[in-house]
Design a protein around this motif. Structure first.
Motif, mmCIF file in Angstrom:
data_model
loop_
_atom_site.group_PDB
_atom_site.id
_atom_site.type_symbol
_atom_site.label_atom_id
_atom_site.label_comp_id
_atom_site.label_asym_id
_atom_site.label_seq_id
_atom_site.Cartn_x
_atom_site.Cartn_y
_atom_site.Cartn_z
ATOM 1 N N PRO A 236 0.831 -1.210 0.000
ATOM 2 C CA PRO A 236 0.000 0.000 0.000
ATOM 3 C C PRO A 236 0.864 1.258 0.000
ATOM 4 C CG PRO A 236 -0.709 -1.555 1.696
ATOM 5 C CD PRO A 236 0.637 -2.010 1.221
ATOM 6 N N THR A 237 0.348 2.300 -0.612
ATOM 7 C CA THR A 237 1.026 3.592 -0.617
ATOM 8 C C THR A 237 0.089 4.664 -0.088
ATOM 9 O OG1 THR A 237 0.338 3.989 -2.914
ATOM 10 C CG2 THR A 237 2.506 2.989 -2.558
ATOM 11 N N PHE A 238 0.669 5.669 0.541
ATOM 12 C CA PHE A 238 -0.106 6.769 1.120
ATOM 13 C C PHE A 238 0.057 8.013 0.256
ATOM 14 C CE2 PHE A 238 -0.588 10.512 3.789
ATOM 15 C CZ PHE A 238 -1.770 10.241 4.470
ATOM 16 N N GLY A 239 -1.048 8.688 0.003
ATOM 17 C CA GLY A 239 -0.971 9.918 -0.782
ATOM 18 C C GLY A 239 -2.304 10.625 -0.833
ATOM 19 N N ALA A 240 -2.299 11.823 -1.414
ATOM 20 C CA ALA A 240 -3.524 12.600 -1.593
ATOM 21 C C ALA A 240 -4.088 12.320 -2.975
ATOM 22 C CB ALA A 240 -3.238 14.091 -1.430
ATOM 23 N N GLU A 241 -5.393 12.150 -3.054
ATOM 24 C CA GLU A 241 -6.048 11.869 -4.320
ATOM 25 C C GLU A 241 -7.297 12.720 -4.452
ATOM 26 O OE1 GLU A 241 -6.838 7.771 -5.024
ATOM 27 O OE2 GLU A 241 -4.926 7.086 -4.190
ATOM 28 N N THR A 242 -7.700 12.951 -5.695
ATOM 29 C CA THR A 242 -8.942 13.657 -5.967
ATOM 30 C C THR A 242 -10.039 12.633 -6.197
ATOM 31 O OG1 THR A 242 -7.797 15.538 -6.975
ATOM 32 C CG2 THR A 242 -10.136 15.272 -7.486
ATOM 33 N N VAL A 243 -11.094 12.722 -5.389
ATOM 34 C CA VAL A 243 -12.233 11.820 -5.499
ATOM 35 C C VAL A 243 -13.363 12.569 -6.180
ATOM 36 C CG1 VAL A 243 -13.938 10.469 -4.216
ATOM 37 C CG2 VAL A 243 -11.559 10.515 -3.484
ATOM 38 N N GLN A 244 -14.034 11.912 -7.108
ATOM 39 C CA GLN A 244 -15.097 12.558 -7.877
ATOM 40 C C GLN A 244 -16.418 11.851 -7.629
ATOM 41 O OE1 GLN A 244 -15.312 12.187 -12.326
ATOM 42 N NE2 GLN A 244 -15.021 14.392 -12.241
ATOM 43 N N SER A 245 -17.404 12.623 -7.201
ATOM 44 C CA SER A 245 -18.765 12.119 -7.113
ATOM 45 C C SER A 245 -19.526 12.726 -8.288
ATOM 46 C CB SER A 245 -19.416 12.506 -5.781
ATOM 47 O OG SER A 245 -19.644 13.902 -5.731
ATOM 48 N N CYS A 246 -20.837 12.498 -8.335
ATOM 49 C CA CYS A 246 -21.580 13.011 -9.482
ATOM 50 C C CYS A 246 -21.587 14.536 -9.522
ATOM 51 C CB CYS A 246 -23.016 12.480 -9.460
ATOM 52 S SG CYS A 246 -24.011 13.097 -8.089
ATOM 53 N N CYS A 247 -21.458 15.171 -8.376
ATOM 54 C CA CYS A 247 -21.605 16.628 -8.330
ATOM 55 C C CYS A 247 -20.465 17.344 -7.628
ATOM 56 C CB CYS A 247 -22.902 16.999 -7.611
ATOM 57 S SG CYS A 247 -24.376 16.288 -8.322
ATOM 58 N N HIS A 248 -19.425 16.639 -7.250
ATOM 59 C CA HIS A 248 -18.406 17.306 -6.460
ATOM 60 C C HIS A 248 -17.066 16.606 -6.629
ATOM 61 C CE1 HIS A 248 -17.742 20.330 -3.294
ATOM 62 N NE2 HIS A 248 -16.783 19.535 -2.894
ATOM 63 N N GLU A 249 -16.005 17.371 -6.493
ATOM 64 C CA GLU A 249 -14.660 16.841 -6.445
ATOM 65 C C GLU A 249 -14.012 17.308 -5.153
ATOM 66 O OE1 GLU A 249 -12.600 18.139 -9.891
ATOM 67 O OE2 GLU A 249 -13.644 16.788 -11.259
ATOM 68 N N TYR A 250 -13.277 16.420 -4.476
ATOM 69 C CA TYR A 250 -12.662 16.794 -3.219
ATOM 70 C C TYR A 250 -11.390 15.980 -3.028
ATOM 71 C CZ TYR A 250 -15.414 12.675 -1.962
ATOM 72 O OH TYR A 250 -15.993 11.423 -1.946
ATOM 73 N N GLU A 251 -10.477 16.526 -2.235
ATOM 74 C CA GLU A 251 -9.211 15.867 -1.963
ATOM 75 C C GLU A 251 -9.347 14.974 -0.736
ATOM 76 O OE1 GLU A 251 -6.239 15.969 -3.586
ATOM 77 O OE2 GLU A 251 -7.196 17.129 -5.190
ATOM 78 N N VAL A 252 -8.747 13.797 -0.793
ATOM 79 C CA VAL A 252 -8.716 12.900 0.356
ATOM 80 C C VAL A 252 -7.296 12.394 0.551
ATOM 81 C CG1 VAL A 252 -11.107 12.126 0.095
ATOM 82 C CG2 VAL A 252 -9.272 10.850 -1.029
ATOM 83 N N ALA A 253 -6.972 12.083 1.800
ATOM 84 C CA ALA A 253 -5.749 11.355 2.093
ATOM 85 C C ALA A 253 -6.103 9.883 2.038
ATOM 86 C CB ALA A 253 -5.225 11.739 3.471
ATOM 87 N N ALA A 254 -5.352 9.091 1.291
ATOM 88 C CA ALA A 254 -5.751 7.710 1.053
ATOM 89 C C ALA A 254 -4.567 6.760 1.119
ATOM 90 C CB ALA A 254 -6.430 7.584 -0.313
ATOM 91 N N VAL A 255 -4.857 5.550 1.583
ATOM 92 C CA VAL A 255 -3.903 4.444 1.516
ATOM 93 C C VAL A 255 -4.465 3.457 0.511
ATOM 94 C CG1 VAL A 255 -2.795 2.566 2.762
ATOM 95 C CG2 VAL A 255 -3.167 4.754 3.906
ATOM 96 N N THR A 256 -3.720 3.221 -0.559
ATOM 97 C CA THR A 256 -4.202 2.395 -1.667
ATOM 98 C C THR A 256 -3.136 1.397 -2.087
ATOM 99 O OG1 THR A 256 -5.477 4.301 -2.464
ATOM 100 C CG2 THR A 256 -5.211 2.451 -3.985
ATOM 101 N N CYS A 257 -3.568 0.181 -2.401
ATOM 102 C CA CYS A 257 -2.629 -0.819 -2.903
ATOM 103 C C CYS A 257 -2.414 -0.596 -4.395
ATOM 104 C CB CYS A 257 -3.165 -2.229 -2.651
ATOM 105 S SG CYS A 257 -2.057 -3.504 -3.281
ATOM 106 N N GLY A 258 -1.182 -0.368 -4.782
ATOM 107 C CA GLY A 258 -0.889 -0.087 -6.184
ATOM 108 C C GLY A 258 -1.086 -1.277 -7.102
#
Length: 270
Positions: A236-258
């Protein structure tokens, strides 16, 4: 029907429908129908004004129904220009776009101290890392524990009749009496928590004394430090990502397996 199927945009309709977009486009449809009716009256055909205006509105509303919008680019414009308070009125603000924001205050419960006390974490330089003992015990649990919701209810000491599960694509959350007691961004996150709860249940004497919300905080905190994905074994790697919903975009801190893109942890940055 074939034409209707070609017009459909499932990414903007059904569960993905953007209510602000729908309202904006229906208002546009109403303005267009009124404009057509006014034009026909000005041409000396008042008897045809209401039927023509109604036909225009029904046609436009039908397009909104099957496509999610009337004017091309509306979803993008809505995300960019509608203020957050307006989006929040429709449940589309950044806090409502994903589950699990009603958690107990960390200020009232020191997760880090618990994890250090039980021996799951240890200092490593300026940071904290999983201990060898906990990593080995957790990986053994991942391989042997049944990762199903019955196991979750048992380890959180919850009665199945009191728990409501809400699905959000790959993510889901558990709620008891309108209070969120657990949020999992993916199946991998859920498997990580089931295994962690199994380890802590045996290793931490005060586990039974923790509230459901506190147990959830401990398990959620441990996911921040995982160095192996329970789903595919990747790192897993830690980083900031942009999450998109149908009406909004926002930044999240996320741990994701590459390796498999499994989301193990997600939180809005402070």
């Amino acid at each position: 029907m074939h034409i209707v199927d070609r017009l459909r945009r499932p990414e903007y309709t059904g569960a993905n429908r953007c209510l602000p977009c729908t309202v904006v486009n229906l208002l546009i449809a109403a303005v267009l129908s009124a404009a057509v009716a006014t034009l026909i009256v000005s041409l000396g055909r008042p008897a045809f004004a209401a039927p023509a205006g109604g036909l225009v509105f029904l046609t436009a509303a039908g397009l909104v129904y099957v496509r999610g919008y009337l004017v091309p680019g509306t979803p993008t414009l809505t995300k960019r220009y509608l203020p957050a308070p307006v989006l929040a009125l429709f449940g589309k603000g950044p806090q409502s776009a994903r589950p699990g924001r009603e958690t107990e205050s960390i200020a009232d419960f020191d997760v880090e101290s618990v994890l250090l006390d039980v021996g799951a974490l240890e200092p490593c330089g300026d940071d904290l890392c999983l201990t060898t003992w906990y990593r080995d015990a957790w990986q053994d649990a991942v391989a042997t524990v049944d990762a199903d919701r019955e196991a979750l209810l048992s380890q959180l000491d919850l009665d199945a009749a009191t728990v409501e599960f809400e699905e959000y694509g790959d993510a889901f959350q558990a709620r008891v009496d309108e209070t969120t007691v657990g949020t999992w961004e993916s199946r991998a996150a859920f498997e990580a928590d089931i295994a962690a709860a199994s380890v802590l249940e045996d290793a931490y004497d005060d586990w039974d004394r923790l509230s459901v919300q506190q147990r959830g905080q401990v398990l959620n905190g441990l996911r921040l430090f995982l160095d192996t994905c329970p789903e595919c074994g990747g790192t897993p790697t830690f980083g900031a990502e942009t999450v998109q919903s149908c009406c909004h975009e926002y930044e999240v801190a996320a741990v994701t397996c590459g390796d498999c893109s499994a989301r193990l942890f997600e939180s809005e940055p402070v």
